[in-house]
Design a protein around this motif. Structure first.
Motif, short mmCIF file in Angstrom:
data_model
loop_
_atom_site.label_atom_id
_atom_site.label_comp_id
_atom_site.label_asym_id
_atom_site.label_seq_id
_atom_site.Cartn_x
_atom_site.Cartn_y
_atom_site.Cartn_z
N VAL A 57 0.85 -1.20 0.00
CA VAL A 57 0.00 0.00 0.00
C VAL A 57 0.88 1.25 0.00
O VAL A 57 0.64 2.19 -0.77
CB VAL A 57 -0.97 0.00 1.20
N ALA A 58 1.91 1.26 0.83
CA ALA A 58 2.82 2.42 0.88
C ALA A 58 3.49 2.63 -0.48
O ALA A 58 3.63 3.76 -0.95
CB ALA A 58 3.86 2.22 1.98
N ASP A 59 3.90 1.53 -1.12
CA ASP A 59 4.51 1.63 -2.46
C ASP A 59 3.51 2.22 -3.45
O ASP A 59 3.87 3.08 -4.26
CB ASP A 59 4.97 0.27 -2.96
N SER A 60 2.27 1.77 -3.39
CA SER A 60 1.28 2.26 -4.35
C SER A 60 1.02 3.75 -4.14
O SER A 60 0.91 4.51 -5.11
CB SER A 60 -0.02 1.45 -4.28
N ILE A 61 0.95 4.19 -2.90
CA ILE A 61 0.77 5.62 -2.61
C ILE A 61 1.98 6.41 -3.12
O ILE A 61 1.85 7.47 -3.73
CB ILE A 61 0.55 5.85 -1.10
N LYS A 62 3.17 5.87 -2.87
CA LYS A 62 4.40 6.53 -3.32
C LYS A 62 4.42 6.66 -4.84
O LYS A 62 4.69 7.74 -5.37
CB LYS A 62 5.60 5.72 -2.84
N TYR A 63 4.11 5.58 -5.56
CA TYR A 63 4.10 5.63 -7.02
C TYR A 63 3.06 6.64 -7.53
O TYR A 63 3.34 7.41 -8.45
CB TYR A 63 3.80 4.26 -7.63
N MET A 64 1.87 6.63 -6.93
CA MET A 64 0.83 7.57 -7.34
C MET A 64 1.32 9.01 -7.15
O MET A 64 1.21 9.83 -8.07
CB MET A 64 -0.44 7.33 -6.52
N ASN A 65 1.86 9.32 -5.97
CA ASN A 65 2.36 10.67 -5.71
C ASN A 65 3.45 11.06 -6.70
O ASN A 65 3.47 12.19 -7.21
CB ASN A 65 2.90 10.77 -4.28
N GLU A 66 4.37 10.14 -6.96
CA GLU A 66 5.47 10.45 -7.87
C GLU A 66 4.98 10.67 -9.30
O GLU A 66 5.50 11.54 -10.00
CB GLU A 66 6.51 9.33 -7.81
N ILE A 67 4.00 9.91 -9.72
CA ILE A 67 3.45 10.10 -11.07
C ILE A 67 2.82 11.48 -11.18
O ILE A 67 3.06 12.21 -12.15
CB ILE A 67 2.45 8.98 -11.42
N PHE A 68 2.05 11.87 -10.19
CA PHE A 68 1.47 13.22 -10.21
C PHE A 68 2.56 14.27 -10.20
O PHE A 68 2.48 15.26 -10.93
CB PHE A 68 0.51 13.41 -9.02
N ASP A 69 3.59 14.07 -9.38
CA ASP A 69 4.69 15.04 -9.31
C ASP A 69 5.47 15.11 -10.63
O ASP A 69 5.82 16.20 -11.09
CB ASP A 69 5.66 14.70 -8.18
N GLU A 70 5.76 13.97 -11.21
CA GLU A 70 6.58 13.93 -12.43
C GLU A 70 5.84 14.54 -13.62
O GLU A 70 6.48 15.10 -14.50
CB GLU A 70 6.99 12.49 -12.74
N LEU A 71 4.53 14.42 -13.64
CA LEU A 71 3.77 15.00 -14.74
C LEU A 71 3.40 16.46 -14.47
O LEU A 71 2.81 17.11 -15.33
CB LEU A 71 2.51 14.16 -15.04
N LYS A 72 3.76 16.93 -13.30
CA LYS A 72 3.58 18.33 -12.91
C LYS A 72 2.20 18.87 -13.28
O LYS A 72 1.91 19.12 -14.44
CB LYS A 72 4.65 19.22 -13.53
#
Length: 140
Positions: A121-136
């Motif tokens: 679950v922590a990994d999935s939250i991390k990936y989701m946050n990073e995707i939003f951040d990377e796509l700015k």
């Protein structure tokens, strides 16, 4: 663009809220696995739908199955097309994270007897946050 008005962003915020409050939903009749699976499912769909929106703002339009047939190409799901389009725009890390989320989501949705750990679950939250951040958000 006011991203906070978009359902993709609202789903992102809701998923984060669901994760923060997951203990409230872990009842004997739901269990930890059901709650964790729901969070993982929502992290994938949030990130995927946002990536699709972002790509559409960059002139991407996924092909329908019949378009592959007409063009004589091998069919690719819309999910694969999104990851491929991210790769073509040199967002390789984002594409990889979306794939990792996709794999977690398949486990969550289709492997009901396999556990989903707090780390998953922590990994999935991390990936989701990073995707939003990377796509700015501002690039929309």
């Amino acid at each position: 663009m006011k991203i906070d008005k978009y359902p993709q962003y609202r789903l992102y915020k809701f998923t984060k809220l669901l994760n923060i409050n997951k203990e409230k939903f872990q009842k004997p009749y739901t269990g930890k696995r059901a709650v964790n699976g729901t969070i993982v499912n929502r992290t994938y769909y949030s990130a995927y739908s946002y990536a699709l929106l972002w790509l559409e703002e960059h002139e991407f339009k996924p092909k329908k199955k019949w378009e592959f047939e007409v063009e004589g190409e091998e069919y690719k799901t819309e999910h694969q097309q999104v990851r491929d389009a991210l790769d073509e725009l040199n967002y390789h890390k984002t594409s990889r994270k979306l794939f990792q989320l996709h794999e977690l989501r398949k486990r969550a949705d289709y492997k009901m007897f396999n556990p989903l750990t707090d780390e998953d679950v922590a990994d999935s939250i991390k990936y989701m946050n990073e995707i939003f951040d990377e796509l700015k958000l501002k690039k929309l």
